[in-house]
Design a protein around this motif. Sequence first.
Motif, PDB file in Angstrom:
ATOM      1  N   ARG A 216      19.022   8.617  -5.001  1.00  0.00           N
ATOM      2  CA  ARG A 216      18.445   7.673  -5.798  1.00  0.00           C
ATOM      3  C   ARG A 216      16.974   7.152  -5.575  1.00  0.00           C
ATOM      4  O   ARG A 216      16.271   6.957  -6.162  1.00  0.00           O
ATOM      5  CB  ARG A 216      19.316   6.337  -5.969  1.00  0.00           C
ATOM      6  CG  ARG A 216      20.699   6.417  -6.714  1.00  0.00           C
ATOM      7  CD  ARG A 216      21.478   5.117  -6.490  1.00  0.00           C
ATOM      8  NE  ARG A 216      20.832   4.141  -7.224  1.00  0.00           N
ATOM      9  CZ  ARG A 216      21.435   3.954  -8.491  1.00  0.00           C
ATOM     10  NH1 ARG A 216      22.452   4.496  -9.076  1.00  0.00           N
ATOM     11  NH2 ARG A 216      20.842   2.921  -9.020  1.00  0.00           N
ATOM     12  N   LEU A 217      16.883   6.937  -4.039  1.00  0.00           N
ATOM     13  CA  LEU A 217      15.607   6.426  -3.703  1.00  0.00           C
ATOM     14  C   LEU A 217      14.514   7.574  -3.628  1.00  0.00           C
ATOM     15  O   LEU A 217      13.370   7.337  -4.389  1.00  0.00           O
ATOM     16  CB  LEU A 217      15.825   5.883  -2.204  1.00  0.00           C
ATOM     17  CG  LEU A 217      16.608   4.900  -1.946  1.00  0.00           C
ATOM     18  CD1 LEU A 217      16.544   4.438  -0.502  1.00  0.00           C
ATOM     19  CD2 LEU A 217      16.140   3.307  -2.858  1.00  0.00           C
ATOM     20  N   ALA A 218      14.870   8.812  -3.202  1.00  0.00           N
ATOM     21  CA  ALA A 218      13.843   9.853  -3.292  1.00  0.00           C
ATOM     22  C   ALA A 218      13.666  10.552  -4.655  1.00  0.00           C
ATOM     23  O   ALA A 218      12.377  11.083  -4.934  1.00  0.00           O
ATOM     24  CB  ALA A 218      14.338  10.971  -2.388  1.00  0.00           C
ATOM     25  N   SER A 219      14.386  10.476  -5.513  1.00  0.00           N
ATOM     26  CA  SER A 219      14.176  10.816  -6.929  1.00  0.00           C
ATOM     27  C   SER A 219      13.692   9.922  -7.881  1.00  0.00           C
ATOM     28  O   SER A 219      12.980  10.198  -9.116  1.00  0.00           O
ATOM     29  CB  SER A 219      15.330  11.473  -7.502  1.00  0.00           C
ATOM     30  OG  SER A 219      16.360  10.489  -7.754  1.00  0.00           O
ATOM     31  N   HIS A 220      13.489   8.498  -7.466  1.00  0.00           N
ATOM     32  CA  HIS A 220      12.784   7.554  -8.267  1.00  0.00           C
ATOM     33  C   HIS A 220      11.334   7.503  -8.321  1.00  0.00           C
ATOM     34  O   HIS A 220      10.690   7.811  -7.193  1.00  0.00           O
ATOM     35  CB  HIS A 220      13.381   6.095  -7.657  1.00  0.00           C
ATOM     36  CG  HIS A 220      12.845   4.973  -8.657  1.00  0.00           C
ATOM     37  ND1 HIS A 220      13.161   4.722 -10.090  1.00  0.00           N
ATOM     38  CD2 HIS A 220      11.882   4.003  -8.404  1.00  0.00           C
ATOM     39  CE1 HIS A 220      12.529   3.647 -10.476  1.00  0.00           C
ATOM     40  NE2 HIS A 220      11.582   3.288  -9.373  1.00  0.00           N
ATOM     41  N   GLU A 221      10.652   7.645  -9.288  1.00  0.00           N
ATOM     42  CA  GLU A 221       9.136   7.693  -9.464  1.00  0.00           C
ATOM     43  C   GLU A 221       8.793   6.110  -9.512  1.00  0.00           C
ATOM     44  O   GLU A 221       8.953   5.171 -10.262  1.00  0.00           O
ATOM     45  CB  GLU A 221       8.839   8.306 -10.904  1.00  0.00           C
ATOM     46  CG  GLU A 221       7.306   8.385 -10.979  1.00  0.00           C
ATOM     47  CD  GLU A 221       6.698   8.859 -12.351  1.00  0.00           C
ATOM     48  OE1 GLU A 221       6.499  10.083 -12.329  1.00  0.00           O
ATOM     49  OE2 GLU A 221       7.010   8.011 -13.252  1.00  0.00           O
ATOM     50  N   LEU A 222       8.289   5.667  -8.413  1.00  0.00           N
ATOM     51  CA  LEU A 222       7.693   4.572  -8.242  1.00  0.00           C
ATOM     52  C   LEU A 222       6.735   4.009  -9.007  1.00  0.00           C
ATOM     53  O   LEU A 222       6.635   2.970  -9.567  1.00  0.00           O
ATOM     54  CB  LEU A 222       7.094   4.133  -6.743  1.00  0.00           C
ATOM     55  CG  LEU A 222       8.390   4.256  -5.670  1.00  0.00           C
ATOM     56  CD1 LEU A 222       7.895   4.336  -4.241  1.00  0.00           C
ATOM     57  CD2 LEU A 222       9.341   3.002  -5.766  1.00  0.00           C
ATOM     58  N   ASP A 223       5.687   4.776  -9.428  1.00  0.00           N
ATOM     59  CA  ASP A 223       4.566   4.643 -10.362  1.00  0.00           C
ATOM     60  C   ASP A 223       3.934   5.820 -10.345  1.00  0.00           C
ATOM     61  O   ASP A 223       4.240   6.989  -9.773  1.00  0.00           O
ATOM     62  CB  ASP A 223       3.682   3.623  -9.777  1.00  0.00           C
ATOM     63  CG  ASP A 223       3.177   3.988  -8.326  1.00  0.00           C
ATOM     64  OD1 ASP A 223       2.411   4.801  -8.357  1.00  0.00           O
ATOM     65  OD2 ASP A 223       3.577   3.012  -7.397  1.00  0.00           O
ATOM     66  N   GLN A 224       2.769   5.834 -11.392  1.00  0.00           N
ATOM     67  CA  GLN A 224       1.906   6.948 -11.589  1.00  0.00           C
ATOM     68  C   GLN A 224       0.531   7.045 -11.316  1.00  0.00           C
ATOM     69  O   GLN A 224      -0.244   7.783 -11.375  1.00  0.00           O
ATOM     70  CB  GLN A 224       2.108   7.427 -13.033  1.00  0.00           C
ATOM     71  CG  GLN A 224       3.357   7.887 -13.502  1.00  0.00           C
ATOM     72  CD  GLN A 224       3.384   8.141 -15.209  1.00  0.00           C
ATOM     73  OE1 GLN A 224       2.484   7.875 -15.734  1.00  0.00           O
ATOM     74  NE2 GLN A 224       4.239   9.104 -15.498  1.00  0.00           N
ATOM     75  N   GLY A 225       0.349   6.064 -10.149  1.00  0.00           N
ATOM     76  CA  GLY A 225      -0.605   5.762  -9.550  1.00  0.00           C
ATOM     77  C   GLY A 225      -1.448   4.692 -10.562  1.00  0.00           C
ATOM     78  O   GLY A 225      -1.265   4.263 -11.523  1.00  0.00           O
ATOM     79  N   THR A 226      -2.614   4.034  -9.850  1.00  0.00           N
ATOM     80  CA  THR A 226      -3.448   2.968 -10.440  1.00  0.00           C
ATOM     81  C   THR A 226      -4.842   3.399 -10.606  1.00  0.00           C
ATOM     82  O   THR A 226      -5.416   4.542 -10.209  1.00  0.00           O
ATOM     83  CB  THR A 226      -3.453   1.723  -9.760  1.00  0.00           C
ATOM     84  OG1 THR A 226      -3.983   1.829  -8.418  1.00  0.00           O
ATOM     85  CG2 THR A 226      -1.840   1.204  -9.680  1.00  0.00           C
ATOM     86  N   SER A 227      -5.920   2.591 -11.051  1.00  0.00           N
ATOM     87  CA  SER A 227      -7.356   2.977 -11.200  1.00  0.00           C
ATOM     88  C   SER A 227      -7.877   3.364  -9.800  1.00  0.00           C
ATOM     89  O   SER A 227      -8.775   4.354  -9.973  1.00  0.00           O
ATOM     90  CB  SER A 227      -8.076   1.904 -11.697  1.00  0.00           C
ATOM     91  OG  SER A 227      -7.846   0.614 -11.027  1.00  0.00           O
ATOM     92  N   HIS A 228      -7.564   2.878  -8.667  1.00  0.00           N
ATOM     93  CA  HIS A 228      -8.024   3.393  -7.553  1.00  0.00           C
ATOM     94  C   HIS A 228      -6.984   4.001  -6.510  1.00  0.00           C
ATOM     95  O   HIS A 228      -7.560   4.218  -5.367  1.00  0.00           O
ATOM     96  CB  HIS A 228      -8.917   1.876  -6.790  1.00  0.00           C
ATOM     97  CG  HIS A 228     -10.155   1.620  -7.489  1.00  0.00           C
ATOM     98  ND1 HIS A 228     -11.044   2.175  -7.388  1.00  0.00           N
ATOM     99  CD2 HIS A 228     -10.193   0.448  -8.243  1.00  0.00           C
ATOM    100  CE1 HIS A 228     -12.084   1.685  -8.060  1.00  0.00           C
ATOM    101  NE2 HIS A 228     -11.495   0.658  -8.624  1.00  0.00           N
ATOM    102  N   PHE A 229      -5.879   3.995  -6.839  1.00  0.00           N
ATOM    103  CA  PHE A 229      -4.910   4.469  -5.855  1.00  0.00           C
ATOM    104  C   PHE A 229      -3.988   5.604  -6.401  1.00  0.00           C
ATOM    105  O   PHE A 229      -3.768   5.588  -7.847  1.00  0.00           O
ATOM    106  CB  PHE A 229      -3.836   3.300  -5.430  1.00  0.00           C
ATOM    107  CG  PHE A 229      -4.564   2.264  -4.650  1.00  0.00           C
ATOM    108  CD1 PHE A 229      -4.261   2.599  -3.160  1.00  0.00           C
ATOM    109  CD2 PHE A 229      -5.014   1.272  -5.137  1.00  0.00           C
ATOM    110  CE1 PHE A 229      -4.861   1.545  -2.231  1.00  0.00           C
ATOM    111  CE2 PHE A 229      -5.455   0.193  -4.306  1.00  0.00           C
ATOM    112  CZ  PHE A 229      -5.400   0.284  -2.803  1.00  0.00           C
TER     113      PHE A 229
END
Length: 381
Positions: A216-229
């Motif tokens: 569950r943890l490893a397959s979860h997409e936390l985010d798609q990045g931000t403007s500087h990260f």
Amino acid sequence: MTRTDPAELTAKLVQCASVTPVEGGALTLLQELLTDAGFSCWRVDRNGTPNLYARWGDKAHPQSFGFNGHTDVVPIGEESDWTKAPFGAEIVDGFMYGRGTTDMKSGVAAFAAAAIDFVRDTPPDGAIILAITGDEEGDATDGTTALLDWMDAEKEAMSVCLVGEPTCPDHMGQMMKIGRRGSLSAWFDVEGKQGHSAYPHRALNPLPAMVRLMDRLASHELDQGTSHFDASTLAVVTLDTGNPATNVIPAKTSACVNIRFNDDHTGASLSQWLRDQAATVDVEFGTKTSVKIKISGESFLTPPGPLSDLIAKAVEAETGNTPELSTTGGTSDARFVKSHCPVVEFGLVGKTMHAVDERVEVAQIHQLKSIYTRILADYFA
């Protein structure tokens, strides 16, 4: 007038075997050198961790430029794997070998040499501060944080700060850091009930629950990045049961994950998410999971502006390269400095840091001193 040779100073520092948290004589050497150059120096040791604070100029002056760095180094590993003495600072084919040559005694030597010669040549209207710790490679609980606590108590302050960590992946002037991802580690202990593997209904196997939780943890997409990260990442770094018997269902299993996160998250929000995921799996499997979390640092960003422009201009003038503004890599002590003043990182090529036969191109040490000198000249112009 005699110039301060940053390569010679790097060699002297490398010859101090300052494997964290041992001081090894490195800060003592710097204190003597800076004191002779007219800097006021204080040892700000805390809980056995060595730290040095040096200031040239009036602490009440509203304009002060700070450098931050560390003289502690990671262990050498197996000395027999090295082709050169780990603390010998031997120069071969234009490269200086030794633990700390890259990370980051060369950076400390370059900014110390730049600061010393600058105040001798053109005493600025303002203050120059060097905050140097012996606890960056360790737990980092009594290093730069101790220096910042002491500065706050003594009404010492940096208007801006440059951390001299290695920042360039392949060539000088390639990259500077205007922020860093946050980092946290989480340890999970899943408890079930031991039993015979032939009678699984009489036991409560914690392993399926742990496997489900890690998936569950490893397959979860936390985010798609931000403007500087870039996008945040989660890595499962260990999963341990320690069960040598094939006919026994174990009572307990453990695992650890590490998360590097951007400014979409905080350590607190991710900690709550991890605990919620563990609780969900416990409900599904009937297990009991304990969670221990250590937040090493929050993500931060120094928005592009006057400080990054100042440093980029100097880097381009000395190298011909315009540095990329990056937030990649691991953590650094900039994560502590960011709460005190605007902070940016710029330093040498970091290819061999922490490696066997760590080494630095001697010419780059001189080039880095020139960059830091130009930054000081432009800042106080």
